[in-house]
Scaffold this motif. Sequence first.
Motif, mmCIF file in Angstrom:
data_model
loop_
_atom_site.group_PDB
_atom_site.id
_atom_site.type_symbol
_atom_site.label_atom_id
_atom_site.label_comp_id
_atom_site.label_asym_id
_atom_site.label_seq_id
_atom_site.Cartn_x
_atom_site.Cartn_y
_atom_site.Cartn_z
ATOM 1 N N MET A 138 0.836 -1.164 0.000
ATOM 2 C CA MET A 138 0.000 0.000 0.000
ATOM 3 C C MET A 138 0.888 1.236 0.000
ATOM 4 N N LYS A 139 0.441 2.236 -0.751
ATOM 5 C CA LYS A 139 1.223 3.460 -0.842
ATOM 6 C C LYS A 139 0.368 4.659 -0.486
ATOM 7 N N LEU A 140 1.010 5.592 0.198
ATOM 8 C CA LEU A 140 0.334 6.790 0.658
ATOM 9 C C LEU A 140 0.657 7.955 -0.263
ATOM 10 N N LEU A 141 -0.305 8.858 -0.414
ATOM 11 C CA LEU A 141 -0.092 10.106 -1.124
ATOM 12 C C LEU A 141 -0.313 11.229 -0.116
ATOM 13 N N LEU A 142 0.784 11.891 0.288
ATOM 14 C CA LEU A 142 0.697 12.956 1.272
ATOM 15 C C LEU A 142 0.271 14.250 0.600
ATOM 16 N N ASP A 143 -0.705 14.900 1.195
ATOM 17 C CA ASP A 143 -1.232 16.148 0.687
ATOM 18 C C ASP A 143 -0.247 17.292 0.963
ATOM 19 N N GLN A 144 -0.514 18.414 0.331
ATOM 20 C CA GLN A 144 0.344 19.599 0.421
ATOM 21 C C GLN A 144 0.537 20.073 1.861
ATOM 22 N N ASN A 145 -0.425 19.833 2.740
ATOM 23 C CA ASN A 145 -0.343 20.340 4.109
ATOM 24 C C ASN A 145 0.484 19.447 5.044
ATOM 25 N N ILE A 146 1.135 18.455 4.472
ATOM 26 C CA ILE A 146 2.030 17.566 5.228
ATOM 27 C C ILE A 146 3.415 17.672 4.594
ATOM 28 N N SER A 147 4.435 17.746 5.403
ATOM 29 C CA SER A 147 5.788 17.936 4.904
ATOM 30 C C SER A 147 6.218 16.822 3.953
ATOM 31 N N PRO A 173 5.896 1.447 1.174
ATOM 32 C CA PRO A 173 6.702 1.590 -0.048
ATOM 33 C C PRO A 173 5.923 2.316 -1.155
ATOM 34 N N ASP A 174 6.650 3.005 -1.992
ATOM 35 C CA ASP A 174 6.107 3.710 -3.161
ATOM 36 C C ASP A 174 5.201 4.877 -2.786
ATOM 37 N N SER A 175 5.277 5.335 -1.548
ATOM 38 C CA SER A 175 4.505 6.504 -1.150
ATOM 39 C C SER A 175 5.107 7.747 -1.797
ATOM 40 N N ALA A 176 4.299 8.807 -1.876
ATOM 41 C CA ALA A 176 4.743 10.028 -2.545
ATOM 42 C C ALA A 176 4.065 11.243 -1.912
ATOM 43 N N HIS A 177 4.551 12.386 -2.282
ATOM 44 C CA HIS A 177 3.965 13.670 -1.885
ATOM 45 C C HIS A 177 3.397 14.309 -3.147
#
Length: 111
Positions: free
Chosen positions: A1-10, A22-26
Amino acid sequence: MKLLLDQNISRKLVPLLREDFPDSAHVAELDLAQSTDRQIWDYAGQNDYVIVSKDSDFRQLAFLFGPPPKAVWLDVGNVSSSTILELIRSSRETINHFSDNTEESFMLLSR
């Protein structure tokens, strides 16, 4: 599972989270920093991301459209990035279970 962090998270949290997710991104890494919430929602759904945000707007999209994608709302207020990192890491099993559940589209995490 991969997370996509929104703009309001560093964006600095992404490499620190990749061991557990793994494979998470901003959004900034994917040229989505100037995108609307709906555009981010659509991108995440097409690319198998779980959106993580401190913005409640994704909660509304989750209820309106359902999965995919899924959204995790961090209801933590103004806290440090290290606090957010620890909350996500300590909730890994809960997030994984949420991700695997085909019917749920929204999850709230708070301190």
